[in-house]
Design a protein around this motif. Structure first.
Motif, PDB file in Angstrom:
ATOM      1  N   GLU A 293       1.022  -1.136  -0.137  1.00  0.00           N
ATOM      2  CA  GLU A 293       0.037   0.150  -0.061  1.00  0.00           C
ATOM      3  C   GLU A 293       0.890   1.324  -0.046  1.00  0.00           C
ATOM      4  N   MET A 294       1.954   1.227   0.783  1.00  0.00           N
ATOM      5  CA  MET A 294       2.885   2.234   0.862  1.00  0.00           C
ATOM      6  C   MET A 294       3.414   2.773  -0.351  1.00  0.00           C
ATOM      7  N   LEU A 295       3.859   1.695  -1.298  1.00  0.00           N
ATOM      8  CA  LEU A 295       4.646   1.884  -2.584  1.00  0.00           C
ATOM      9  C   LEU A 295       3.570   2.194  -3.567  1.00  0.00           C
ATOM     10  N   THR A 296       2.258   1.639  -3.432  1.00  0.00           N
ATOM     11  CA  THR A 296       1.225   1.972  -4.529  1.00  0.00           C
ATOM     12  C   THR A 296       0.890   3.767  -4.456  1.00  0.00           C
ATOM     13  N   GLY A 297       1.202   4.139  -3.161  1.00  0.00           N
ATOM     14  CA  GLY A 297       0.750   5.540  -2.945  1.00  0.00           C
ATOM     15  C   GLY A 297       1.547   6.579  -3.905  1.00  0.00           C
ATOM     16  N   GLY A 298       2.687   6.140  -4.197  1.00  0.00           N
ATOM     17  CA  GLY A 298       3.770   6.737  -5.196  1.00  0.00           C
ATOM     18  C   GLY A 298       4.707   7.854  -4.472  1.00  0.00           C
ATOM     19  N   LYS A 299       4.648   7.646  -2.912  1.00  0.00           N
ATOM     20  CA  LYS A 299       5.319   8.615  -2.387  1.00  0.00           C
ATOM     21  C   LYS A 299       6.895   7.968  -1.987  1.00  0.00           C
ATOM     22  N   ILE A 300       7.323   6.741  -2.411  1.00  0.00           N
ATOM     23  CA  ILE A 300       8.452   6.479  -2.013  1.00  0.00           C
ATOM     24  C   ILE A 300       9.314   6.202  -3.184  1.00  0.00           C
TER      25      ILE A 300
END
Length: 337
Positions: A293-300
């Motif tokens: 989910e963290m990676l899917t958000g595009g903030k990493i």
């Protein structure tokens, strides 16, 4: 049909062997491995000759792939699904002393019907590069959770290797803004700075004074100490842990994330005096979905961490590169070449 598989045969003896292509049982899944990252533990296993097994030890556990075959008792996956693999689920220990390893074109994942967490489908928007980092990011996120990290905390990471940098990315995502990272490698510190951490080269100046400049000052029995809230020990080096114990403020949280291969004495009077909270962090429990989910958000942004790529046929060269901390951070292997 035979396929290549990287295995450890003895101390500093790692080979690209040919084995029979695995056969899928009713509860298993066969994965076509696309990318697999070299982990620091892989280098450790090579250096120590494996985990004491009598047969060669397969390597590789940080992978992304697609489903090639599905056992009849597996209901949550279909052929062609893009997936990541939890190497420790289902009792498999993939690349960590188990019978399978992911530095190969195909990986058999056993017991998937009994433990659906072993193979997890990834969203279409997730790139293979991002997905190859889900496992190390899960290690990092688990360490953050063990330290109860939250927005507003002042954190110090010791070690700017792949896991230390992944911890920095996770802390950024959690809202931690005052983050210092300590290492000896200028190359890795540059990567740390590019993802928002304040770099400090170990041994260059007085670390305690630097941390006071960055995090403010507290007092311990009349002595000035940094106001850092959390120390992440990701080096596995005895002197680093001892330095943390002699630097931390009252009530600081200390997360032991690096593997210590030698015993470290613990002064319990010092722990008592500082009211330290010391916790270990080993691998992960249920962090894979949160990382996806963290990676899917595009903030990493993972580009500062992924430094090199090699085909599986050049695994020896890849291992040599991964062993150079002033040049490499995360080395990925294309297992279809």
């Amino acid at each position: 049909m035979t396929i290549p598989l990287v295995r450890v045969h003895g101390v500093d003896d790692v080979r690209l062997d040919n084995i029979d292509k695995p056969r899928t049982a009713p509860g298993d899944v066969l994965i076509e491995v696309l990318l697999c990252g070299i982990c620091g533990s892989d280098l450790g296993y090579i250096g120590m000759g494996g985990l004491g097994m009598t047969h060669p030890m397969p390597l590789g556990h940080e992978l992304v792939g697609s489903v090639a075959e599905v056992g009849e008792r597996v209901s949550h996956l279909q052929i062609g699904d893009r997936v990541v693999v939890n190497p420790m689920a289902g009792g498999n220990s993939i690349g960590n002393g188990g019978t399978e390893g992911a530095f190969s074109p195909y990986l058999l994942v056993r017991n998937v019907a009994a433990d659906e967490r072993a193979v997890i489908k990834i969203p279409d928007g997730l790139s293979v590069d991002q997905a190859a980092m889900v496992e190390p990011l899960s290690v990092a996120l688990h360490g953050c959770r063990q330290g109860n990290a939250k927005a507003g905390d002042k954190v110090v990471i010791f070690g700017a290797g792949p896991i230390g940098l992944c911890v920095a990315l996770c802390l950024n995502y959690l809202g931690v803004e005052r983050l210092v990272i300590v290492d000896q490698s200028s190359h890795r510190l540059a990567a740390a700075e590019s993802i928002g951490a304040v770099p400090f080269k170990a041994g260059s100046n007085n670390l305690g004074e630097f941390l006071i400049q960055q995090h403010g000052q507290s007092e311990l029995m009349g002595m000035p100490v940094p106001s850092s809230d959390i120390y992440i020990e990701a080096t596995g080096a005895k002197p680093v842990f001892e330095q943390i114990m002699n630097t931390a403020k009252t009530g600081a949280r200390v997360v032991v994330l690096g593997l210590h291969k030698q015993s470290v004495p613990l002064d319990l009077a010092n722990v008592l005096l500082r009211e330290l909270n010391i916790v270990g962090s080993m691998a992960y429990s249920d962090e894979f979905p949160a990382v996806i989910e963290m990676l899917t958000g595009g903030k990493i942004d993972l580009q500062p961490i992924i430094s090199h790529r090699f085909p599986l046929s050049q695994f020896s060269e890849a291992i040599a590169q991964a062993s150079e901390p002033d040049e490499a951070i995360k080395v990925l292997i294309d297992c279809q070449c």
